[in-house]
Design a protein around this motif. Structure first.
Motif, PDB file in Angstrom:
ATOM      1  N   THR A  77     -14.441 -24.907 -17.666  1.00 47.34           N
ATOM      2  CA  THR A  77     -15.336 -23.945 -17.023  1.00 47.34           C
ATOM      3  C   THR A  77     -14.581 -22.738 -16.475  1.00 47.34           C
ATOM      4  N   LYS A 115     -16.470 -30.421 -10.620  1.00 42.97           N
ATOM      5  CA  LYS A 115     -16.201 -29.369 -11.601  1.00 42.97           C
ATOM      6  C   LYS A 115     -15.954 -30.027 -12.944  1.00 42.97           C
ATOM      7  N   SER A 116     -16.637 -29.554 -13.915  1.00 44.80           N
ATOM      8  CA  SER A 116     -16.430 -30.049 -15.263  1.00 44.80           C
ATOM      9  C   SER A 116     -15.261 -29.305 -15.892  1.00 44.80           C
ATOM     10  N   VAL A 173     -18.553 -41.566 -16.836  1.00 41.35           N
ATOM     11  CA  VAL A 173     -19.374 -40.575 -16.135  1.00 41.35           C
ATOM     12  C   VAL A 173     -20.522 -41.275 -15.399  1.00 41.35           C
ATOM     13  N   THR A 213     -12.394 -32.658 -10.386  1.00 41.63           N
ATOM     14  CA  THR A 213     -12.649 -32.151 -11.729  1.00 41.63           C
ATOM     15  C   THR A 213     -12.660 -33.332 -12.672  1.00 41.63           C
ATOM     16  N   TYR A 214     -13.637 -33.359 -13.555  1.00 42.22           N
ATOM     17  CA  TYR A 214     -13.675 -34.429 -14.543  1.00 42.22           C
ATOM     18  C   TYR A 214     -13.855 -33.802 -15.912  1.00 42.22           C
ATOM     19  N   ALA A 215     -12.894 -34.029 -16.770  1.00 43.92           N
ATOM     20  CA  ALA A 215     -12.916 -33.440 -18.101  1.00 43.92           C
ATOM     21  C   ALA A 215     -12.830 -34.545 -19.146  1.00 43.92           C
TER      22      ALA A 215
END
Length: 80
Positions: free
Chosen positions: A70, A66-67, A44, A27-29
């Motif tokens: 979400t 996964k952003s 990114v 996951t990258y937020a």
């Protein structure tokens, strides 16, 4: 902690051999909201570069990204 000591996802991806039985998921937020947007965009882009490199050396690898934010989105299954 000095910035140089921070582990980055792209560094880990660069060490993965990949293959037909390998899958990576992360996951990258935008938790870097205190930094300029260019910092986030650069990170990114580095992750993308690492994923492209991984898939070129082991195209059978499954990569799931996964952003953040979400959790409330409902995804309908796609039927053939």
């Amino acid at each position: 902690m000095p910035m140089i000591d921070l582990p980055y996802i792209s560094n880990y991806i660069d060490t993965i051999a990949g293959g037909p039985h390998a899958a990576i998921a992360f996951t990258y937020a935008a938790h870097l909201v205190l930094h300029p947007i260019t910092f986030y965009v650069h990170k990114v882009a580095k992750i993308r570069q690492s994923v492209v490199s991984l898939l070129s050396r082991a195209p059978e690898t499954t990569v799931i990204i996964k952003s953040g934010n979400t959790a409330g989105i409902k995804v309908r299954p796609v039927h053939d």
